[in-house]
Scaffold this motif. Sequence first.
Motif, PDB file in Angstrom:
ATOM      1  N   MET A 195       0.759  -1.231   0.147  1.00  0.00           N
ATOM      2  CA  MET A 195       0.052  -0.054  -0.002  1.00  0.00           C
ATOM      3  C   MET A 195       0.725   1.206   0.135  1.00  0.00           C
ATOM      4  SD  MET A 195      -3.136  -1.086   2.639  1.00  0.00           S
ATOM      5  CE  MET A 195      -3.585   0.583   2.769  1.00  0.00           C
ATOM      6  N   TYR A 196       1.812   1.325   0.681  1.00  0.00           N
ATOM      7  CA  TYR A 196       2.761   2.368   0.827  1.00  0.00           C
ATOM      8  C   TYR A 196       3.461   2.675  -0.478  1.00  0.00           C
ATOM      9  CZ  TYR A 196       6.537   5.848   2.313  1.00  0.00           C
ATOM     10  OH  TYR A 196       7.285   6.712   2.450  1.00  0.00           O
ATOM     11  N   THR A 197       3.806   1.529  -1.322  1.00  0.00           N
ATOM     12  CA  THR A 197       4.618   1.785  -2.523  1.00  0.00           C
ATOM     13  C   THR A 197       3.502   2.262  -3.523  1.00  0.00           C
ATOM     14  OG1 THR A 197       5.955  -0.310  -2.124  1.00  0.00           O
ATOM     15  CG2 THR A 197       5.870   0.557  -4.308  1.00  0.00           C
ATOM     16  N   LEU A 198       2.390   1.900  -3.461  1.00  0.00           N
ATOM     17  CA  LEU A 198       1.096   2.160  -4.310  1.00  0.00           C
ATOM     18  C   LEU A 198       0.988   3.718  -4.263  1.00  0.00           C
ATOM     19  CD1 LEU A 198      -1.408  -0.745  -4.318  1.00  0.00           C
ATOM     20  CD2 LEU A 198       0.007   0.170  -5.932  1.00  0.00           C
ATOM     21  N   LEU A 199       1.212   4.499  -2.735  1.00  0.00           N
ATOM     22  CA  LEU A 199       1.006   5.631  -2.810  1.00  0.00           C
ATOM     23  C   LEU A 199       2.100   6.676  -3.696  1.00  0.00           C
ATOM     24  CD1 LEU A 199       0.790   6.493   0.932  1.00  0.00           C
ATOM     25  CD2 LEU A 199      -1.106   6.699  -0.750  1.00  0.00           C
ATOM     26  N   ASP A 200       3.345   6.143  -4.127  1.00  0.00           N
ATOM     27  CA  ASP A 200       4.111   6.924  -5.027  1.00  0.00           C
ATOM     28  C   ASP A 200       3.882   6.442  -6.428  1.00  0.00           C
ATOM     29  OD1 ASP A 200       5.457   8.362  -3.048  1.00  0.00           O
ATOM     30  OD2 ASP A 200       6.903   6.881  -2.483  1.00  0.00           O
ATOM     31  N   SER A 201       3.363   5.344  -6.654  1.00  0.00           N
ATOM     32  CA  SER A 201       3.500   4.972  -8.017  1.00  0.00           C
ATOM     33  C   SER A 201       2.108   4.674  -8.620  1.00  0.00           C
ATOM     34  CB  SER A 201       4.445   3.509  -8.311  1.00  0.00           C
ATOM     35  OG  SER A 201       3.524   2.616  -7.380  1.00  0.00           O
ATOM     36  N   CYS A 202       1.034   4.563  -7.849  1.00  0.00           N
ATOM     37  CA  CYS A 202      -0.115   4.567  -8.813  1.00  0.00           C
ATOM     38  C   CYS A 202      -1.356   5.173  -7.739  1.00  0.00           C
ATOM     39  CB  CYS A 202      -0.531   2.892  -8.533  1.00  0.00           C
ATOM     40  SG  CYS A 202       0.686   2.123  -9.568  1.00  0.00           S
ATOM     41  N   LEU A 203      -0.867   6.464  -7.292  1.00  0.00           N
ATOM     42  CA  LEU A 203      -1.981   7.093  -6.403  1.00  0.00           C
ATOM     43  C   LEU A 203      -3.319   7.412  -7.268  1.00  0.00           C
ATOM     44  CD1 LEU A 203      -2.608   8.626  -3.698  1.00  0.00           C
ATOM     45  CD2 LEU A 203      -1.349  10.608  -4.552  1.00  0.00           C
ATOM     46  N   ASP A 204      -2.924   7.772  -8.530  1.00  0.00           N
ATOM     47  CA  ASP A 204      -4.340   8.226  -9.352  1.00  0.00           C
ATOM     48  C   ASP A 204      -5.236   7.145  -9.509  1.00  0.00           C
ATOM     49  OD1 ASP A 204      -1.943   7.523 -10.924  1.00  0.00           O
ATOM     50  OD2 ASP A 204      -2.934   7.855 -12.531  1.00  0.00           O
ATOM     51  N   CYS A 205      -4.557   5.822  -9.377  1.00  0.00           N
ATOM     52  CA  CYS A 205      -5.573   4.560  -9.694  1.00  0.00           C
ATOM     53  C   CYS A 205      -6.357   4.163  -8.364  1.00  0.00           C
ATOM     54  CB  CYS A 205      -4.853   3.701 -10.215  1.00  0.00           C
ATOM     55  SG  CYS A 205      -3.939   3.872 -11.697  1.00  0.00           S
ATOM     56  N   LEU A 206      -6.133   4.799  -7.175  1.00  0.00           N
ATOM     57  CA  LEU A 206      -6.472   4.308  -6.087  1.00  0.00           C
ATOM     58  C   LEU A 206      -7.855   5.110  -5.623  1.00  0.00           C
ATOM     59  CD1 LEU A 206      -3.311   4.479  -3.917  1.00  0.00           C
ATOM     60  CD2 LEU A 206      -4.424   2.435  -5.006  1.00  0.00           C
ATOM     61  N   ASP A 207      -8.858   4.383  -4.996  1.00  0.00           N
ATOM     62  CA  ASP A 207      -9.826   4.980  -4.296  1.00  0.00           C
ATOM     63  C   ASP A 207      -9.425   5.620  -2.961  1.00  0.00           C
ATOM     64  OD1 ASP A 207     -11.998   5.809  -2.484  1.00  0.00           O
ATOM     65  OD2 ASP A 207     -13.434   4.421  -3.743  1.00  0.00           O
ATOM     66  N   ILE A 208      -9.008   6.844  -2.779  1.00  0.00           N
ATOM     67  CA  ILE A 208      -8.319   7.110  -1.656  1.00  0.00           C
ATOM     68  C   ILE A 208      -9.063   6.988  -0.520  1.00  0.00           C
ATOM     69  CG2 ILE A 208      -8.972   9.541  -1.516  1.00  0.00           C
ATOM     70  CD1 ILE A 208      -5.467   8.142  -1.212  1.00  0.00           C
ATOM     71  N   PHE A 209     -10.377   7.016  -0.222  1.00  0.00           N
ATOM     72  CA  PHE A 209     -11.150   6.594   0.839  1.00  0.00           C
ATOM     73  C   PHE A 209     -11.029   5.205   1.322  1.00  0.00           C
ATOM     74  CE2 PHE A 209     -12.790  10.720  -0.977  1.00  0.00           C
ATOM     75  CZ  PHE A 209     -12.454  11.400   0.064  1.00  0.00           C
TER      76      PHE A 209
END
Length: 1087
Positions: A946-960
């Motif tokens: 999850m931490y890695t995804l914050l840097d590389s795929c943030l735009d693909c995540l449902d942040i909530f």
Amino acid sequence: MMSDKEQLRDISSMGLKTVIAELPPCSAGQSLTANVCKKITSQLIGAMCKQEDVSVQLEALDILSDMLGRLSGTLISFHASILTSLLPQLTSPRMAVRKRAIMALGHLVPSCSTTLFTQLTEHLLAELGRGQQTSTTRTYIQCLATVSRQGGHRVGEHLEKIIPMVMTFCSVEDDELREYCFQAFEAFIRRCPKEMSPHISTVIKLCLRYITYDPNYNYDVDEGGDEDGDESMDTEDGEDEDQESDDEYSDDDDMSWKVRRSSVKCLEAVISTRRDLLVELYGSVAPTLLARFKEREENVKTDIFVAFVALLKQTRPSQGLITTATEPGVQEDPAITLLKKQVPTVVKALHKQLKEKSMKSRQGCFSLLTELANVLPGALGKHIPALIPGIVHSLTDKSTSSNMKIDALSFLNVLLCSHPPAVFQPHMKVILPPVVQCVEDPFYKITSEALLVTQQMVKIICPLGDKLPAFDVKPYVKDIFSATLKRLKAADIDQEVKERAISCMGHIVCHLGDQLGGDLQPTLQIFLERLKNEITRLTAVKTLTLIATSPLRIDLRPLLTEGIPILASFLRKNQRALKLSTLTALNMIVMNYSDSLKPPMIEAVLNELPFFKALVVTKAGNMGYNDLLKALTGPFHGAGKATDPTPMHRQSYYSVARCVAALSSVCPKEASGMVTGFIQEVKNPKCSESVRILSFLCLGEAGRTMNLGGQKELKTVILEAFSSPNEEVKSAASCALGNICVGNLEDYLPFMLTEIGSQAKRRYLLLHSLKEVISACSTESLLAHVEDIWALLFKNRECAEEGTRSVVAECLGKLTMVNPAQLLPRLKQQLSSGSPVARSTVVTAVKFTIVDQPVPIDSLLKGCIGDFLKTLQDKDPNVRRVALVMFNSAAHNKPSLIRGLLASVLPSLYNETQIRKDLIREVEMGPFKHTVDDGLDVRKAAFECMYTLLDSCLDCLDIFEFLDRVEEGLKDHYDIRMLTFIMLARLCCLCPNAVVQRLDRLIEPLRVTCTTKVKAGSVKQEFEKQEELRRSAMRAVAALLSISEVEKSPAMADFANQIRTNAEMASILESIQGDTRSSTVESMDTS
């Protein structure tokens, strides 16, 4: 303030405003602030309700707004009465009273309770539903927009009722009302993105409809006039005519431009927050924005440019896609493809506007074109002839402002950097003179930007190493050189100009040094002066490196005598960037100018490098092979003994081994004797461990480049070393065997494979040797042996020892990269067969095929990585853990592999973050019971992903949804809490609005961690763990407090106050905030 006299009212209200502005915030002076607020709030509410005197009302509302803005947390007991008294003011006959009441409500919203917020929202909805006068409706819609901007996420719960109502009001024939409706939509989109999702398409349609809403103007007639005579735009008469028409249609009665502007801003909000709709936006929104570049109202046109720039920024390839975009087999992003088709239309719409008199329009054009050149490097190549006149116009027009020139130069620089030289060379005659003129501009910012452009132009007119058609540079050299030299010589100029003048002149010497004649040596002497200056020395060192690499072989001899000792002195300076740059410069000088170096110069450098000082004797040039070998290996013979108790650094063993190998390759006759000597040393039991380690590493490095097959006892010696009690000797022997095998594959590889198959005790070290072979050998040399190696590795994939299995997996992964088309499908087949241990080995092997550089396997891997990721649902926890580790590697090194699969992978990932009671067991340890959580490692791996995804795929995540998992992690085991505290701090930087929406739920776990105390009789480790947890939690709190206006949340204000009133917690927070500030300053300095 309640006096009838105006002067007294003014003075007293000014006094009150000053008092409120100077009151300490709630956290610092709670009692004083609270007392003052309590005393005046009731009286202000009374004054506000005094209908007969509007001026008193306005002053009271102003002061109340100030109080709510700064000290709302102190007024919680008054919130209900403030709300009750403010709501009637929304129907005041005076517009000024309504506006101030809306402002006050906006300040009240962030810190009021949920009950009061619901009361306010329901009141606004009820009033809007009553169908009152348009002016009153405007007020309520405006209030809704303000409440949404300030209260943000809390409006989300009521949006289903609000949206249909606001959409209905868009169709009312009232321009101001429409403007406020679009402002409300913009606030909803920015503050409640998730809740607005179902309504986005309807809002886009409305925006597209009203972006062209201009009932008082006929654009077709205007365009027809332009086609008949473009030249008329530049004449004085044409200007007056345009001015006249603007006056005619921009009068006070025409408010349609406000509707257009608010709809554009609303579209920009959609573009900025919904990257997932990018392709759809290019289909529907982009053509409309392009068509509106002809907008007649300057403010609206500026916002249209801003919206299109937002679209371009969203189109920039995400991290992980940039490196793979040019690879064969990798599909281009559909948004990029759509944008490329629209480039000619963009240029056509803008090139005329680059010559317009409006500075604002021209700046908007340059901003848009700069972003376009960054997003699509090289795409404007065909359109350069259309763009050049506009750039030249902005650089030479006497009425052009400084900012306009800087924007034009900045765009030109991006254009030059992103296109090949051949595109610009034909235009140099036109474009170079105005740039040179800008270098001589008195304003330092223009000069600085112009020097940057000139530097790029030098590369364009005379590119190095490229086989391009000859271009005559002579007409341009004198002008470029003279203008740059003037700036280089000047001592009383801005630091940035000094540095850029040095760099620009460095490029001139590097590219055009053979054209400078007698001016060359005086210029180099100026570089020497800049090298002596502390402020300019770093730039001068980098420039000297550049000149030393020039294929023109610039004569640096006059510079070196004095320059080398200066460079040597930099090696003892306490400035990392300067040391590294100096080493690079010295390296280049030694490589390219070794014949010009005199012994005193070399002495000066070597005195600063203690290791190499061992190589310096009276006659350095006459050292023999044995002398050099002795000098290299000598320090290791005494390392760790009583005479020299300091052990050698581990890396120095490898560095010296490489030097020895290089020496043996230059002197092949002496090499065999050297090898025999090293073999004797590793056999000799009296030799120290450091000597044996170095000897093995030297044998390995030498064996890479020479065939050691003649040394019959070498295999036995290495295998015996595998039984050494010293782990470092074993490791060095393993490394040596691998490297020797690289140089003699036919003899050593079969031997190694046989040993791996038969020697179970030595298998781990032998597999490490095999890993060296697979990593270092070329694909061609390994192809013949792939099947043998593969078969052996597969036999060991279920080895009982986990360490051995890890090495087997790494070997399998690296071997798969040798022949991916054949071997990757074999790995895939193993997913459905074999034991969980075998599956975990296969999945780990895939992890080692994912590297951060583009490689041939990428396109194949992209097609099947989804099959490997299905192991995230495996029944075995260990298989799921290694699958998560593999997923993390892909997300970190090559996000493009997994971005398209996130929709199916994330549910499995989030599932692994949950505590599973069936994996928790109790173990009895004597009289004590100890809880063991077998699912902890899997959960930890999931949170790391999850931490890695914050840097590389943030735009693909449902942040909530992501925050839901973070919230659970804040209550989990020590290791996971440490991870989630770091994640929360990161989220505060990346998406503060979303964090604020979940603030109330995030604070409690932080509070629990910060206030928990360890039992008095606990062991020391427990105290240390709790202290580390608390500091980590405080870092997250410091990140939360850095979000603007976060303390308007009552829960956060209360927690912050609790921290500040507790001396221990307050000191931790202060030290963390101090560290953050100093690291920011440090990062600014080093940049």
